[in-house]
Design an enzyme around this catalytic site. Structure first.
Site, PDB file in Angstrom:
ATOM      1  CG  ASP A   1      -2.305   0.736   0.985  1.00  0.00           C
ATOM      2  OD1 ASP A   1      -2.236   1.428   0.129  1.00  0.00           O
ATOM      3  OD2 ASP A   1      -2.815   1.637   2.292  1.00  0.00           O
TER       4      ASP A   1
ATOM      5  CD  GLU B   1      -6.351   6.036   0.581  1.00  0.00           C
ATOM      6  OE1 GLU B   1      -6.331   7.270   0.822  1.00  0.00           O
ATOM      7  OE2 GLU B   1      -5.576   5.503   1.578  1.00  0.00           O
TER       8      GLU B   1
ATOM      9  CD  GLU C   1     -11.984   2.237   3.185  1.00  0.00           C
ATOM     10  OE1 GLU C   1     -10.779   2.687   3.266  1.00  0.00           O
ATOM     11  OE2 GLU C   1     -11.597   2.644   4.796  1.00  0.00           O
TER      12      GLU C   1
HETATM   13  O1  KIV Z   1      -3.900   1.052   4.771  1.00  0.00           O
HETATM   14  C1  KIV Z   1      -5.119   0.443   4.471  1.00  0.00           C
HETATM   15  O2  KIV Z   1      -5.428  -1.186   4.975  1.00  0.00           O
HETATM   16  C2  KIV Z   1      -6.191  -0.006   3.416  1.00  0.00           C
HETATM   17  C3  KIV Z   1      -7.302  -0.252   3.578  1.00  0.00           C
HETATM   18  C4  KIV Z   1      -8.043   0.741   4.902  1.00  0.00           C
HETATM   19  C5  KIV Z   1      -8.511  -0.242   2.717  1.00  0.00           C
HETATM   20  O3  KIV Z   1      -5.955   1.105   2.628  1.00  0.00           O
END
Ligand code: KIV
Length: 289
Positions: free
Chosen positions: A92, A124, A191
């Site tokens: 992420d 995002e 989300e």
């Molecule tokens: O950081 C995370 O765990 C996420 C989730 C909220 C989708 O991006």
């Protein structure tokens, strides 16, 4: 699943994930931030793991995700990969690792692939992030979009709340999903988007897998935050999280028992420590005279 069976399990690929969708099967996805939990998730047969920047909250104790760095992400993602070699692993991208420019985005996405053996990255944002997605995909890195409640923009969004309840905002999310797909995202996470909006996006997706976190049952699969599922995040439990067991309570009871046993000298018992043979001990005492 036994270890042998887990070793036999083939790591999912983008092709096999699309095949699951074509076969009408749901994709399973959880967050994870450490080696032992990754091991358990792999043993359980999870398709995908997200090392989320939510680790800022669940692991590091911040109130949000903005303080998380690339260094934090790489370190935890490496640990997860060591524990879960058979899972499709997603890194992420943390705050400001992709927002400044396409080049910044490509360089940091590349770090997840090269340093942490990821299979894809997630970032995002909607239409405004399409050039980052395109750049990353053109660099040969599979990219996942994230729409709806995007925690890195929580201040601009006015808090952790459902996104797309009004028709205009829902239309913007639907347009963004199509734009991300066109830019090359092979998957989009929704989300906290209303279920019928998620259904519309899923039905309209042509070459893109749609995943739900609190967005209902009509997506191609589900994601949950591991710590919410097992009572391991003490600050709050989001409504969308189902609790599958209260590990927090089990651990707390164990900790209280440990305190009781040490203070009352019940712990340790003979099984919990090591001894020296009598003759060696006698020798030692003579040496000390
Ligand atoms: O950081 C995370 O765990 C996420 C989730 C909220 C989708 O991006």
């Amino acid at each position: 699943m036994t270890e042998a069976k887990s070793a036999e399990r083939k790591k999912p690929t983008i092709t096999s994930l699309f095949k699951k969708v074509a076969d009408g099967q749901q994709i399973t996805w959880l967050t994870c931030y450490d080696f032992p939990t990754a091991y358990l998730q792999d043993q359980a047969g999870m398709d995908m793991i997200l090392v989320g920047d939510s680790l800022g909250m669940t692991i590091l104790g911040f109130d949000g995700t903005l303080p998380v760095t690339m260094g934090d992400m790489i370190r935890h993602t490496q640990a997860v990969r060591r524990g879960a070699p058979n899972v499709f692993l997603v890194g992420d991208m943390p705050y400001m690792s992709y927002q400044p420019s396409v080049e910044t985005a490509i360089r940091n996405a590349g770090r997840f692939m090269a340093e942490a053996s990821c299979d894809a990255i997630k970032l995002e944002g909607g239409v405004e992030m399409c050039d980052r997605i395109r750049g990353i995909v053109d660099a040969g890195i599979p990219a996942i979009g994230h729409l709806g409640l995007t925690p890195q923009s929580v201040s601009a969004l006015g808090g952790f709340r459902v996104q797309g309840k009004g028709a205009e905002q829902a239309k913007r999310i639907i347009d963004s999903a199509k734009a991300l797909e066109k830019a090359g995202a092979f998957m989009i996470l929704l989300e906290m988007v209303p279920d019928r909006v998620c259904k519309l996006i899923t039905e309209r997706a042509e070459n893109c897998i749609i995943m739900s976190l609190g967005s209902g049952p009509h997506a191609h699969g589900q994601l949950l935050i591991y710590h919410d599922m097992f009572g391991l995040y003490p600050k709050f439990k989001p409504r969308m999280a189902k609790v599958y067991g209260n590990a927090g309570e089990v651990i707390l009871n164990g900790l209280k028992q440990y305190v009781r046993e040490v203070t009352s000298r019940v712990f340790p018992q003979q099984d919990n420590y090591f001894t020296i043979p009598d003759e060696e001990f006698d020798k030692l005492l003579k040496m000390l005279k």
